[in-house]
Design an enzyme around this catalytic site. Structure first.
Site, mmCIF file in Angstrom:
data_model
loop_
_atom_site.group_PDB
_atom_site.id
_atom_site.type_symbol
_atom_site.label_atom_id
_atom_site.label_comp_id
_atom_site.label_asym_id
_atom_site.label_seq_id
_atom_site.Cartn_x
_atom_site.Cartn_y
_atom_site.Cartn_z
ATOM 1 N N ASP A 51 0.838 -1.202 0.000
ATOM 2 C CA ASP A 51 0.000 0.000 0.000
ATOM 3 C C ASP A 51 0.876 1.256 0.000
ATOM 4 O O ASP A 51 1.453 1.619 1.013
ATOM 5 C CB ASP A 51 -0.902 0.000 1.235
ATOM 6 N N TYR A 56 3.428 9.642 -0.488
ATOM 7 C CA TYR A 56 4.472 8.981 0.309
ATOM 8 C C TYR A 56 5.846 9.126 -0.339
ATOM 9 O O TYR A 56 6.861 8.873 0.306
ATOM 10 C CB TYR A 56 4.192 7.472 0.471
ATOM 11 N N LYS A 81 -2.392 6.149 -4.337
ATOM 12 C CA LYS A 81 -3.486 7.076 -4.029
ATOM 13 C C LYS A 81 -3.127 8.479 -4.508
ATOM 14 O O LYS A 81 -1.943 8.834 -4.545
ATOM 15 C CB LYS A 81 -3.732 7.151 -2.510
ATOM 16 N N HIS A 114 -7.194 9.596 -2.160
ATOM 17 C CA HIS A 114 -6.557 9.497 -0.840
ATOM 18 C C HIS A 114 -7.387 10.130 0.275
ATOM 19 O O HIS A 114 -7.409 9.637 1.406
ATOM 20 C CB HIS A 114 -5.173 10.178 -0.908
ATOM 21 N N SER A 145 -10.413 6.553 -0.049
ATOM 22 C CA SER A 145 -9.845 6.447 1.296
ATOM 23 C C SER A 145 -10.335 7.625 2.123
ATOM 24 O O SER A 145 -10.496 8.732 1.598
ATOM 25 C CB SER A 145 -8.312 6.456 1.220
ATOM 26 N N ASN A 146 -10.588 7.371 3.380
ATOM 27 C CA ASN A 146 -11.075 8.405 4.308
ATOM 28 C C ASN A 146 -12.432 8.965 3.893
ATOM 29 O O ASN A 146 -12.748 10.121 4.191
ATOM 30 C CB ASN A 146 -10.052 9.547 4.419
ATOM 31 N N PRO A 195 -3.820 -0.131 11.882
ATOM 32 C CA PRO A 195 -4.391 -1.277 12.600
ATOM 33 C C PRO A 195 -3.667 -1.578 13.905
ATOM 34 O O PRO A 195 -4.232 -2.211 14.796
ATOM 35 C CB PRO A 195 -4.240 -2.426 11.605
ATOM 36 N N LEU A 196 -2.420 -1.098 14.010
ATOM 37 C CA LEU A 196 -1.629 -1.328 15.233
ATOM 38 C C LEU A 196 -1.611 -0.093 16.130
ATOM 39 O O LEU A 196 -0.772 0.032 17.026
ATOM 40 C CB LEU A 196 -0.198 -1.754 14.860
ATOM 41 N N SER A 236 6.032 -1.422 8.840
ATOM 42 C CA SER A 236 7.246 -1.508 9.648
ATOM 43 C C SER A 236 8.448 -1.493 8.723
ATOM 44 O O SER A 236 8.371 -1.975 7.591
ATOM 45 C CB SER A 236 7.259 -2.782 10.494
ATOM 46 N N ARG A 241 9.978 -7.400 12.755
ATOM 47 C CA ARG A 241 8.566 -7.049 12.918
ATOM 48 C C ARG A 241 7.779 -7.323 11.639
ATOM 49 O O ARG A 241 6.635 -7.762 11.680
ATOM 50 C CB ARG A 241 8.446 -5.567 13.325
ATOM 51 N N ASN A 245 4.587 -9.788 11.902
ATOM 52 C CA ASN A 245 3.221 -9.330 11.599
ATOM 53 C C ASN A 245 2.471 -10.253 10.641
ATOM 54 O O ASN A 245 1.276 -10.063 10.410
ATOM 55 C CB ASN A 245 3.243 -7.902 11.039
#
Length: 280
Positions: A51, A56, A81, A114, A145-146, A195-196, A236, A241, A245
């Site tokens: 994603d 980004y 996005k 986005h 998104s959002n 989610p974390l 991450s 990690r 995950n």
């Protein structure tokens, strides 16, 4: 009878309204400034869903990792996005081409609007452009998104096909239940970002459930998300990690423990990111 949740695996995928399939566990690369090696590590760990986003500034690094991995293109699911400052019909069409060039790919699996901050007119012009890019074969699936319910209803009212995906902030403290319910009623798959909870996993309830299953709190949160039918996008840059995950498929949360985690919902007060679902 084996429960549906117990049948989940790292290769599980969800069918989208576009007819394509999306892996149910995604790898997020927001604020990942070591993207290429992180994505290569994610592929080694078994992820097949990445994603990204234009904002980004790591689409090129994701593309490099896809090519370097040697994985067949059809086995990898890539999302990007377009953020509100780039919205509008012409800008979006140019943006799709720019993203394809940066990724070095012939098509993008999922292209999301986005965020909804550009207003009704530009949102719909952007959506129209993405639909046209899909018809041209540059995008396989269009999503958002959002988006709150009123943003989704705006698409319906304009007579467009509904998006296949809505990516929103989702974790036990911020469950966005009205939006989730709307999406389920309209065949829109819900992706979960944060989610974390951005690492804020020290809540006594989460720790208690983690202790019961002898798992990390991160495993509990991601397993909760999967069992809710969401598509979580953990991120991450830490190789250990990244692998950890993915270790979510050798246990299942009981209905009682799912209910306990459901009880942590604080509505909008539980959000930890921008969560602009109420934007005009």
């Amino acid at each position: 009878m084996v429960s549906k949740a117990a049948q989940l695996s790292l290769t599980s995928a969800v069918e989208l309204s576009s007819g394509f399939r999306m892996p149910m566990l995604g790898f997020g690369v927001y604020k990942n400034y070591d993207t290429r090696p992180s994505v290569l590590e994610a592929f080694k760990a078994g992820y097949r869903h990445v994603d990204s986003a234009q904002a980004y500034r790591n689409e090129a690094a994701v593309g490099e990792a896809v090519h370097e991995s040697g994985l067949p293109r059809e086995e990898v699911f890539i999302t990007t996005k377009c953020v509100s400052k780039t919205h509008g019909y012409e800008k979006t069409l140019k943006g799709v081409d720019a993203s394809l060039q940066k990724f070095g790919l012939d098509y993008i699996d999922l292209f999301l609007i986005h965020n909804p901050h550009s207003g009704t007119e530009k949102r719909l012009a952007t959506y129209k452009a993405l639909q046209e890019a899909r018809s041209a074969g540059k995008i396989h699936t269009v999503g958002v998104s959002n988006y709150g319910i009123h943003h989704l209803e705006e698409i319906r009212a304009a007579g467009y096909e509904m998006p296949a995906v809505n990516q929103i902030e989702l974790h036990p403290f911020c469950q966005q239940r009205p939006i989730v319910q709307y999406c389920r009623q309209n065949a829109i798959v819900v992706q979960a970002y944060c989610p974390l909870i951005n690492g804020r996993m020290d809540d006594p309830t989460i720790l208690s459930v983690a202790s019961k299953y002898a798992r990390d709190p991160a495993h509990i949160l991601l397993r909760w998300s999967l069992q809710k039918g969401f598509v979580p996008l953990p991120k991450s840059a830490n190789p250990e990690r990244i692998h950890s995950n993915t270790r979510l498929f050798d246990f299942e949360l009981s209905p009682e423990d799912m209910e306990i985690l459901d009880g942590l919902d604080r509505g909008k007060d539980g959000c930890i990111s921008w969560n602009p679902v109420d934007a005009d």
